[in-house]
Enzyme design. Structure first.
Site, PDB file in Angstrom:
ATOM      1  N   SER A 197      -9.625   1.518   3.224  1.00 53.74           N
ATOM      2  CA  SER A 197      -8.794   2.362   2.370  1.00 53.74           C
ATOM      3  C   SER A 197      -7.747   1.583   1.565  1.00 53.74           C
ATOM      4  O   SER A 197      -7.228   2.109   0.587  1.00 53.74           O
ATOM      5  CB  SER A 197      -8.069   3.400   3.238  1.00 53.74           C
ATOM      6  OG  SER A 197      -7.145   2.751   4.091  1.00 53.74           O
ATOM      7  N   SER A 234      -9.645  -0.820   7.407  1.00 53.48           N
ATOM      8  CA  SER A 234      -9.055  -0.590   6.082  1.00 53.48           C
ATOM      9  C   SER A 234      -8.340  -1.779   5.452  1.00 53.48           C
ATOM     10  O   SER A 234      -7.986  -1.729   4.282  1.00 53.48           O
ATOM     11  CB  SER A 234      -8.077   0.587   6.138  1.00 53.48           C
ATOM     12  OG  SER A 234      -8.788   1.797   6.087  1.00 53.48           O
ATOM     13  N   LYS A 268       0.870  -1.184   0.000  1.00 51.15           N
ATOM     14  CA  LYS A 268       0.000   0.000   0.000  1.00 51.15           C
ATOM     15  C   LYS A 268       0.906   1.232   0.000  1.00 51.15           C
ATOM     16  O   LYS A 268       1.925   1.246   0.700  1.00 51.15           O
ATOM     17  CB  LYS A 268      -0.862  -0.046   1.266  1.00 51.15           C
ATOM     18  CG  LYS A 268      -1.903   1.051   1.398  1.00 51.15           C
ATOM     19  CD  LYS A 268      -2.665   0.882   2.727  1.00 51.15           C
ATOM     20  CE  LYS A 268      -3.817   1.861   2.867  1.00 51.15           C
ATOM     21  NZ  LYS A 268      -4.565   1.666   4.135  1.00 51.15           N
TER      22      LYS A 268
END
Lengths: 492, 488
Positions: free
Chosen positions: A155, A179, A80
């Site tokens: 997210s 997330s 990420k």
């Protein structure tokens, strides 16, 4: 299975270990898959093809020189884009860090590198991890591989979509209030939110420091245990990382759930769920029961306040954490008449609307005269949630709920209504507030939309071994019925 | 209505910042030092880069505990860090990691003496925080908003900083100065800081208000006092300014004022129209400080004797006067030098040694601006000098001359005396010959003395001293003269 990219990390590790395939073969196969579907999925902000190949060659050279590069070396990973990586642009999906190239690496990234994992690239996310759909990325939307007109969740939507589409064998995400777990559920992959303090936060661009925690996205439970084994453990650079020797999670999979006491959380498993989610979740619970688990229901009344508490604490910490993006030392700078104007112009131009909303929320709840009423009260409610968990774990070994109340939703469906968007994480925030562990495991597709549903298995802090054991047992039993792993990447 | 000045009441509270003398910064591994090329002692952590985290410096926590103990504070069993949020370009994270409601030390006191009277000044709190970087605002009178551009140096950013806040117990500029000096001595004895005001490792701000009967005071913050002298002068000026305003019934405004050393006045700064909202909240990146009882006990045992205790002990045990005792305990350098000299002397007595160290040696150093730690000579060399004076081998003025030479070269007093042929002549035979010659050259004076007029006696002693280039032992000369002239 014919192509290397389709294999799990566990399978690839075995092939690499015996020398049947090389790390370069694996990495090239994955990179080819990544490129061929990236236009549809759009999971990556930055693709690091050269770095990945170079690392793969290095791993192969070590193996041919008779050195041991480690049990999972050569299996490529995606990160990420909230983990900073030395010499590789790290943006947090924000314009304010668009050209930020860090001079150091996050501990999680460094540990992946030390384990011999070639880095495929940096995946998309909601700006500064603030969101539940990855629509808040300042760059582009990532699409759900199961239906390209739906969001991947967030997210960590880029990491979830990359693993679901075969663009990465596995990936790291971060979970502040769901997330990792929510996008894992929405994309039909496994996602783990470890105990707070188990994985170092050093070099993870901070959103809410008391909640942020890194964890793996994988295609099965074994892979999740393998990757967590590689990144967990105390870090002298993170004062909140736990001073413990963690057991091997990959060695904790076997044993089944026979006799295990599993509580279904009433507040998260009843009203407000999408019909197909409810159906798949109930089936999953009966699978666990058939495997010998003792199933009971538990009521945790304080969970009702979870979202409220979370949206007071997380934005408060964020408002302070994001103060450093001021145009003075790095990142975007928009000049102004004086330094105060430069600061505000930079921040006005560099942050997206959701980030601004949370900075304002947080600033407000910390303000003099409001602190006791908001932030202070939220901390007290957080304690109540922790107590409820303690009470429940007196009775049960694990707790379960659906990971998300709904399956993946369409683009733009919730963007105009932040409160509805915030409720996407209703099942996830209690674990985050308690600093405990949870995993999301796929449990089938909802009949009405053919989109993935996940079951969330929650464990008390540091009880990941029990959590993995149940998740693995469930997965083994469930796989036989619904074995579709790679979606077709179509719009429906 | 004007009030007589005797009825004015001055209330002063001090806020002191002390940079700790740790090897590395508060939350990262960068070295702590003064000055240097800008931005050469920085890393991602102290520059506030994305994703970085603070790791507390254990040594800084230890030193803060020592300060708190020396100031007789209660030590918090569970103390936490807070974030103090405000934007300023020299603060990398735009929040300062500091302490708020649970500082390491609280409710202490400092024992001091003003004009021979004992005074206890309450210590509200002792807490640990990180220092900021330094800004240079170019153009616009050096103010941030009008500046053409600003330069930032982050070398200092993250240096461990202890904040000490007093109760408003101080009642005059002189008391403030004594407090500041006493505190500086304590910090030096604890060996926790360089305490150099000119380099900013010791920074003193004051809140001062003057009340008149029926008129409450207005708190004014005074900043930029860069020496002990300027603490005194600035507060004296401010006290006078407020008194005058009260007498003339002018309105006083709560504000910050800056001391201007050159013009000797305080200059108005920011008017405090509202309290700044720092949005304090517990620092989530750090865990609480929870010292064990054993560790605290060990620290307590390691605490050195504090200057005021040493001062009182020396006055009582060695019979030192208050001035000498004060000077000898003003810094560990002078104190250790005195103690080691005392251990090495054979003939000289403690009072004599104290007098020499406090006056001649300390005086010479303050002339050159050096510290005892810079001294070229050793206590044993100085002890040798003291013994030479005490035994009459040299006289006091020769001693002073030798001392000056020693301070320059670092050589032993014996060899300087040798070199300069400065040994005092005490040999009777040698001196009698000189005395005889002086008497015969001053027959008239000698006769007056023989007749019982002692007034011109000194003339003859002086003549002998001149004849021996000052080397004669004056006591022996006096004795011989008296014998020869039948005087008593």
């Amino acid at each position: 299975m014919s192509e290397l990219w389709q294999h799990t990390a566990g399978q690839l590790s075995a092939l690499l270990g015996t020398g049947e395939v090389s790390a370069v073969d694996v990495t090239e196969s994955v990179l080819e898959r990544l490129r061929s579907v990236e236009d549809d999925v759009k999971a990556f902000i930055t693709i690091t093809e050269d770095e990945a190949k170079a690392k793969a060659r290095k791993v192969d050279e070590m193996r041919s020189a008779g050195e041991d590069p480690g049990p999972i070396a050569g299996v490529p990973v995606a990160l990420k884009d909230i983990f900073v990586t030395k010499g590789i642009r790290s943006t947090a999906a924000s314009k304010i860090l668009e050209n930020y190239v860090p001079g150091y690496s996050s501990t999680a990234a460094a540990r992946c590198d030390a384990a011999g994992l070639p880095l495929l690239g940096k995946t998309n996310l909601d700006e500064f991890a603030m969101g539940s759909s990855t629509e808040n990325s300042a760059y582009f939307e990532t699409r759900n591989p199961w239906n390209l007109s739906k969001v991947p969740g967030g997210s960590s939507g880029g990491s979830a979509a990359a693993v679901a589409s075969g663009q990465a064998v596995w990936a790291l995400g971060t979970d502040t209030g769901g997330s990792i777990r929510q996008p894992a559920a929405l994309c039909g992959v496994v996602g783990v939110k470890p105990t707070y303090g188990l994985v170092s936060r050093y070099g993870m661009i901070a959103f809410a420091s008391s909640l942020d925690q890194a964890g793996p996205f994988t295609r099965d439970v074994r892979d999740a245990a393998l990757l967590l084994d590689a990144i967990a453990g105390q870090d002298p650079k993170d004062a909140t990382s736990l001073p413990i020797d963690h057991p091997s999670y990959a060695a904790s999979l076997e044993g089944g759930v026979d006799g295990m006491r599993i509580g279904v959380v009433k507040e998260l498993a009843g009203e407000g769920l999408q019909e197909g989610v409810k159906i798949r979740f109930d089936e999953a619970v009966s699978v666990l029961e058939k495997l010998g688990a003792e199933i009971g229901e538990v009521s945790l009344p304080s969970f009702e306040y979870g979202i409220d508490v979370y949206y007071l604490i997380a934005p408060a910490e964020a408002s302070s954490n994001l103060a450093r993006y001021d145009g003075v030392r790095y990142g975007l700078r928009v000049d102004g008449e004086d330094i105060v104007q430069m600061n505000s112009k930079t921040r006005a131009a560099g942050f997206g609307p959701e980030v601004k909303r949370r900075i304002m929320l947080g600033t407000y709840s910390l303000s003099a005269g409001y602190y006791d009423q908001y932030y202070g009260k939220a901390q007290k409610a957080r304690t109540l949630i922790i107590r409820d968990f303690e009470r429940a774990y007196g009775e049960f070994d694990l707790l379960v709920s659906p990971t998300s109340p709904t399956t993946a939703f369409g683009f733009g469906e919730r963007t105009d209504d932040p409160l509805t968007m915030y409720l996407s994480d209703i099942c996830n925030v209690p674990t985050s507030l308690a600093g405990a562990a949870a995993i999301s495991v796929p449990c089938g597709l909802a009949p009405e939309d053919q989109m993935p549903v996940g079951i969330q298995i929650m464990a008390k802090a540091l009880d990941e071994p029990t959590m993995f054991r149940a998740a693995y047992a469930f997965e083994q039993s469930f796989r036989g019925r619904d074995s579709q792993i790679f979606p077709e990447l179509v719009s429906r | 209505m004007t009030a007589p000045s005797a009825q004015f009441v001055t209330t002063i509270g001090l806020e002191i910042h002390v940079e700790l003398k740790t090897r590395t910064k508060m939350f990262c591994g960068c070295p702590v030092a003064f000055g240097g090329e800008p931005n050469t002692r920085v890393c991602p952590v102290c520059l506030g880069h994305p994703g970085t985290l603070p790791v507390p410096n254990e040594k800084a926590i230890e030193l803060t505990n020592k300060i708190a103990m020396a100031l007789d504070c209660e030590i918090a069993p569970h103390s936490i860090f807070h974030r103090k949020n405000y934007f300023y370009p020299d603060m990398p994270k735009n929040y300062q990691i500091s302490q708020y409601d649970i500082p390491i030390g609280s409710r202490g006191s400092l024992d001091m003496e003003v004009g021979g009277e004992s005074r206890w000044i309450g210590i509200t709190r002792v807490h640990l925080e990180e220092d900021t970087g330094k800004s240079v605002h170019v153009g616009g009178g050096g103010r941030i908003r009008e500046a053409e551009y600003s330069l930032e140096d982050f070398n200092r950013a993250g240096t461990p900083l202890v904040e000490i806040v007093t109760e408003p117990d101080i009642t005059s500029a002189e008391e403030a100065r004594v407090f500041a000096q006493e505190l500086r001595s304590i910090l030096e004895f604890l060996d926790v800081s360089d305490v150099r005001m000119e380099e900013g490792s010791l920074r003193i701000d004051a809140n001062i208000s003057v009340e008149a009967p029926g008129r409450s005071g207005t708190k004014v913050e005074v900043k930029n006092m860069n020496s002990m002298r300027s603490v005194f002068r600035a507060l004296e000026f401010e006290e006078e300014r407020q008194r005058n305003a009260l007498m003339n019934e002018e309105e006083l405004v709560q504000m910050t004022r800056h001391w201007d050393e050159k013009s000797g006045v305080t200059i108005p700064g920011r008017v405090k129209e509202y309290a700044f909202d720092y949005r304090y909240f517990p620092e989530p990146d750090l865990t609480p400080i929870e010292p064990s009882i054993e560790w605290l006990r060990q620290l307590q045992e390691e605490l050195p004797e504090l200057p005021i205790a040493k001062r009182r002990r020396w006055m009582e045990e060695l019979g030192l006067g208050p001035y000498d005792a004060q000077v000898l305990t003003s810094s560990p350098g002078v104190s250790v030098f005195f103690e080691e000299t005392l251990e090495a002397v054979k003939d000289a007595n403690p009072k004599q040694v104290a007098n020499w160290v406090a006056n001649n040696l300390a005086g010479a150093l303050s002339d050159t601006g050096e510290r005892f730690s810079d001294l070229k000579i050793t206590p044993s060399q100085f002890a040798e000098l003291m013994d030479m004076v005490a035994s009459g081998e040299i006289n006091a003025s020769q001693g002073k001359e030798i001392l000056s030479a020693m301070l320059l070269t670092g050589t032993s007093p014996g060899s300087i005396a040798e070199e300069r042929d400065m040994r005092q002549v005490s040999d009777r035979g040698e001196l009698e010959a000189v005395v005889d010659e002086v008497i015969s050259n001053n027959a008239e004076v000698a006769d007056r003395i023989r007749a019982g007029d002692m007034k011109p006696f000194g003339v003859l002693v002086g003549a002998v001293m001149r004849a021996t280039q000052g080397k004669a032992n004056a006591a022996v000369v006096t004795e011989i003269l008296k014998e020869k002239l039948g005087a008593s």
